[in-house]
Design an enzyme around this catalytic site. Structure first.
Site, PDB file in Angstrom:
ATOM      1  N   GLY A 284       0.792  -1.228   0.000  1.00 33.53           N
ATOM      2  CA  GLY A 284       0.000   0.000   0.000  1.00 33.53           C
ATOM      3  C   GLY A 284       0.819   1.270   0.000  1.00 33.53           C
ATOM      4  CB  SER A 285       4.096   2.276  -1.422  1.00 31.93           C
ATOM      5  OG  SER A 285       3.966   2.154  -2.812  1.00 31.93           O
TER       6      SER A 285
ATOM      7  CG  MET B 216      -2.390  -7.479  -6.166  1.00 29.52           C
ATOM      8  SD  MET B 216      -1.850  -6.440  -7.546  1.00 29.52           S
ATOM      9  CE  MET B 216      -1.259  -7.685  -8.678  1.00 29.52           C
TER      10      MET B 216
ATOM     11  CG  LEU C  82     -12.751  -3.881  -9.035  1.00 29.18           C
ATOM     12  CD1 LEU C  82     -12.821  -2.365  -9.109  1.00 29.18           C
ATOM     13  CD2 LEU C  82     -13.086  -4.361  -7.627  1.00 29.18           C
TER      14      LEU C  82
ATOM     15  CG  ASN D 128      -5.847   0.604 -11.142  1.00 27.59           C
ATOM     16  OD1 ASN D 128      -5.396   0.357 -10.021  1.00 27.59           O
ATOM     17  ND2 ASN D 128      -5.418  -0.021 -12.225  1.00 27.59           N
TER      18      ASN D 128
ATOM     19  CG  HIS E 104      -1.201  -0.182 -15.338  1.00 30.40           C
ATOM     20  ND1 HIS E 104      -1.331  -1.468 -14.855  1.00 30.40           N
ATOM     21  CD2 HIS E 104      -0.477  -0.277 -16.486  1.00 30.40           C
ATOM     22  CE1 HIS E 104      -0.724  -2.304 -15.693  1.00 30.40           C
ATOM     23  NE2 HIS E 104      -0.198  -1.606 -16.676  1.00 30.40           N
TER      24      HIS E 104
ATOM     25  CG  ASP F 100     -13.536   0.545 -18.865  1.00 34.87           C
ATOM     26  OD1 ASP F 100     -12.732  -0.377 -18.598  1.00 34.87           O
ATOM     27  OD2 ASP F 100     -13.504   1.179 -19.941  1.00 34.87           O
ATOM     28  CD  GLU F 101     -19.113  -3.733 -17.257  1.00 31.57           C
ATOM     29  OE1 GLU F 101     -19.193  -4.767 -17.943  1.00 31.57           O
ATOM     30  OE2 GLU F 101     -20.095  -3.052 -16.924  1.00 31.57           O
TER      31      GLU F 101
ATOM     32  CE  LYS G 168      11.751  10.173  -6.292  1.00 31.06           C
ATOM     33  NZ  LYS G 168      13.095  10.802  -6.333  1.00 31.06           N
TER      34      LYS G 168
END
Length: 202
Positions: free
Chosen positions: A12-13, A89, A92, A106, A108, A140-141, A171
């Site tokens: 969870g950084s 991880m 959804l 999110n 990435h 989205d999906e 960073k």
């Protein structure tokens, strides 16, 4: 003040960076709940140390939608308005995404649409790209395919390893995720089809 729900699976950084910006007043938002799907996730302990509402909802062995219904129930109980994935991880379900349309972010570690999915930094090195980076996008999906809110570029050096490139990208992740959340909480954007138009950054 917008209420955030942070979902994480590991250290969870990115959550830590968001929490620090909330605590310092740099981000005008409130962390309503931090949810981990793994009991051993270090981010859960960090949330507790920060005196935040930390909840463990183990996902092991559960069907995706059954689990997502539990997640949504917990988020709704805490009146969450914006969901932020911080190293969560799990994919959804469509059910989850329908509960929070254009209200899930999110981050990435690539310049999407390049290198979606796992091991994006490894993919970048294997392809020999000269510029990598990170992307904050609406979820989205489809996998790593929602409208792009903000990106940051990171040069790829000849001597880079997955670890060194990942560290430099991280960073930038810590910097742009809070910036992206700020744009959403202020409502200073609009979405035209797939394109996110930022009206004002500050």
């Amino acid at each position: 003040m917008m209420r955030l729900g942070i979902l994480l699976s590991g250290r969870g950084s990115n959550f830590e960076a968001i929490a620090a910006n909330v605590a310092s007043g740099n981000l005008d938002a409130e962390i309503a709940v931090v949810i981990a799907n793994r009991p051993e996730a270090p981010g859960l302990e960090i949330a507790k140390q920060r005196k935040l509402n930390a909840v463990c909802l183990p996902s092991k062995g559960l069907d995706r939608e059954i689990y997502d219904r539990q997640l949504v129930e917990e988020l709704q109980k805490n009146r969450v308005e914006l969901v932020c994935l911080a190293g969560f991880m799990r994919l959804l379900s469509a059910y989850f995404i329908r509960q929070y349309p254009q209200r899930i972010l999110n981050i990435h570690p690539s310049l999407l649409p390049a290198f979606p999915g796992l091991d994006a930094q490894y993919q970048a090195l294997q392809h020999g790209v000269k510029i990598a980076g990170c992307t904050v996008h609406f979820v989205d999906e489809r996998l790593d395919a929602g409208p792009i809110l903000i990106q940051a570029a990171v040069p790829v050096l000849d001597e880079d390893t997955v670890e060194s490139l990942s560290a430099r990208i991280l960073k930038e992740e810590h910097r742009i995720y809070s910036e992206a959340i700020g744009i959403v909480t202020r409502g200073s954007y609009r979405i035209d089809d797939r394109r996110v138009v930022i009206l004002a950054r500050y």
